[in-house]
Design an enzyme around this catalytic site. Structure first.
Site, PDB file in Angstrom:
ATOM      1  N   GLY A  12       0.796  -1.234   0.000  1.00  0.00           N
ATOM      2  CA  GLY A  12       0.000   0.000   0.000  1.00  0.00           C
ATOM      3  C   GLY A  12       0.821   1.272   0.000  1.00  0.00           C
ATOM      4  O   GLY A  12       0.322   2.322   0.403  1.00  0.00           O
ATOM      5  N   SER A  13       2.058   1.197  -0.502  1.00  0.00           N
ATOM      6  CA  SER A  13       2.852   2.441  -0.509  1.00  0.00           C
ATOM      7  C   SER A  13       2.245   3.466  -1.468  1.00  0.00           C
ATOM      8  O   SER A  13       2.314   4.665  -1.210  1.00  0.00           O
ATOM      9  CB  SER A  13       4.320   2.169  -0.836  1.00  0.00           C
ATOM     10  N   ASN A  14       1.640   3.004  -2.554  1.00  0.00           N
ATOM     11  CA  ASN A  14       0.947   3.955  -3.443  1.00  0.00           C
ATOM     12  C   ASN A  14      -0.276   4.550  -2.754  1.00  0.00           C
ATOM     13  O   ASN A  14      -0.529   5.745  -2.876  1.00  0.00           O
ATOM     14  CB  ASN A  14       0.518   3.263  -4.748  1.00  0.00           C
ATOM     15  N   LEU A  85      -4.872  -6.811  -6.737  1.00  0.00           N
ATOM     16  CA  LEU A  85      -4.480  -7.929  -7.596  1.00  0.00           C
ATOM     17  C   LEU A  85      -5.622  -8.836  -8.059  1.00  0.00           C
ATOM     18  O   LEU A  85      -5.377  -9.785  -8.794  1.00  0.00           O
ATOM     19  CB  LEU A  85      -3.389  -8.763  -6.899  1.00  0.00           C
ATOM     20  N   ASN A 102      -6.732   2.135 -12.756  1.00  0.00           N
ATOM     21  CA  ASN A 102      -5.735   1.168 -12.283  1.00  0.00           C
ATOM     22  C   ASN A 102      -4.337   1.646 -12.638  1.00  0.00           C
ATOM     23  O   ASN A 102      -4.156   2.354 -13.627  1.00  0.00           O
ATOM     24  CB  ASN A 102      -5.983  -0.190 -12.955  1.00  0.00           C
ATOM     25  N   HIS A 104      -0.617  -0.029 -13.576  1.00  0.00           N
ATOM     26  CA  HIS A 104       0.064  -1.279 -13.894  1.00  0.00           C
ATOM     27  C   HIS A 104       1.564  -0.991 -13.987  1.00  0.00           C
ATOM     28  O   HIS A 104       1.962  -0.007 -14.612  1.00  0.00           O
ATOM     29  CB  HIS A 104      -0.463  -1.842 -15.222  1.00  0.00           C
ATOM     30  N   ASP A 145      -6.503  -5.490 -17.793  1.00  0.00           N
ATOM     31  CA  ASP A 145      -5.372  -4.669 -18.279  1.00  0.00           C
ATOM     32  C   ASP A 145      -5.576  -4.103 -19.671  1.00  0.00           C
ATOM     33  O   ASP A 145      -4.600  -3.804 -20.371  1.00  0.00           O
ATOM     34  CB  ASP A 145      -4.054  -5.477 -18.256  1.00  0.00           C
TER      35      ASP A 145
HETATM   36  C1  GAR Z   1       2.661  -1.331  -7.695  1.00  0.00           C
HETATM   37  O1  GAR Z   1       3.910  -1.350  -8.343  1.00  0.00           O
HETATM   38  C2  GAR Z   1       1.531  -1.468  -8.697  1.00  0.00           C
HETATM   39  O2  GAR Z   1       1.818  -0.909  -9.937  1.00  0.00           O
HETATM   40  C3  GAR Z   1       1.415  -2.967  -8.833  1.00  0.00           C
HETATM   41  O3  GAR Z   1       1.569  -3.451  -7.512  1.00  0.00           O
HETATM   42  C4  GAR Z   1       2.493  -2.582  -6.823  1.00  0.00           C
HETATM   43  C5  GAR Z   1       1.896  -2.273  -5.471  1.00  0.00           C
HETATM   44  O4  GAR Z   1       2.815  -1.587  -4.656  1.00  0.00           O
HETATM   45  N1  GAR Z   1       0.145  -3.336  -9.403  1.00  0.00           N
HETATM   46  C6  GAR Z   1      -0.039  -4.416 -10.145  1.00  0.00           C
HETATM   47  O5  GAR Z   1       0.838  -5.215 -10.375  1.00  0.00           O
HETATM   48  C7  GAR Z   1      -1.461  -4.586 -10.705  1.00  0.00           C
HETATM   49  N2  GAR Z   1      -1.474  -5.532 -11.765  1.00  0.00           N
HETATM   50  P1  GAR Z   1       2.344  -0.880  -3.332  1.00  0.00           P
HETATM   51  O6  GAR Z   1       1.459  -1.869  -2.566  1.00  0.00           O
HETATM   52  O7  GAR Z   1       3.590  -0.570  -2.575  1.00  0.00           O
HETATM   53  O8  GAR Z   1       1.574   0.351  -3.701  1.00  0.00           O
END
Ligand code: GAR
Length: 190
Positions: A12-14, A85, A102, A104, A145
């Site tokens: 969840g850093s984003n 996911l 989303n 990606h 996607d």
């Molecule tokens: C991110 O890099 C995002 O782009 C990816 O998961 C990571 C989550 O990082 N998403 C996918 O792969 C979706 N298909 P986070 O939990 O640190 O935000």
């Protein structure tokens, strides 16, 4: 004020970066963080940020209206998938048409589709000795996607880069571009 819900399956850093970006905004507020993983670190982050959260299972998500009802009860305008996911069921897409965004961690249509998430993507990109990768911010439709692309940003890959190095570069792009792209997109969401 536009209200958003953030879906995340892991760290969840984003999600945290987005919440920090919009802190104090009079345009966008984060109504909730939703996750399919009861032990996802994003729940700790949501608690620290003071954002309500909901954990749901596959039955809630796919075979009942629990998640949709929750989002509607909060009057959510749009949904942000930030490291989420699971495939989004058609019922949720229909409840929020063109209102789900989303991110990606690759340059779609390359390295997209089933199984292509998180480190799987970066491992595949490094194994194939690609010279660049990047991020894709796109609308979510019923094809995994494949929704309309709003923004792509690129980063170079050097020969010495490991999958972990690439993941760091991709996260840096995500932190820089995702909140700004969300803000611009939301201003046009009715
Ligand atoms: C991110 O890099 C995002 O782009 C990816 O998961 C990571 C989550 O990082 N998403 C996918 O792969 C979706 N298909 P986070 O939990 O640190 O935000």
């Amino acid at each position: 004020m536009k209200k958003i819900a953030i879906f995340a399956s892991g760290s969840g850093s984003n999600a945290e970066n987005i919440a920090n970006y919009f802190r104090g905004s009079d345009q966008v507020s984060i109504s909730a963080v939703l996750t399919n993983k009861p032990d996802a670190y994003v729940l700790e982050r949501a608690k620290k940020l003071g954002v309500p959260s909901l954990v749901f299972n596959r039955k809630d998500f796919v075979y009942s209206s629990t998640v949709i009802d929750f989002l509607k009860s909060l009057n959510v305008d749009a949904i942000i998938l930030a490291g989420f996911l699971w495939k989004v069921p058609i019922e949720l897409i229909n409840a929020f048409p063109d209102k789900i965004l989303n991110i990606h961690p690759a340059l779609l249509p390359s390295y997209g589709g089933k199984g292509m998430y998180g480190m799987n993507v970066h491992n595949a990109v490094i194994e194939n000795k690609e010279k660049e990768s990047g991020i894709t911010i796109h609308l979510v439709n019923e094809e995994y996607d494949k929704g309309a692309i709003l923004l792509q940003a690129r980063t170079a890959i050097t020969e010495s880069d490991s999958s972990e190095d690439l993941a760091k570069k991709i996260h840096a792009l995500e932190y820089a571009y995702f909140p700004v792209a969300i803000e611009a997109w939301l201003s046009g969401v009715k």
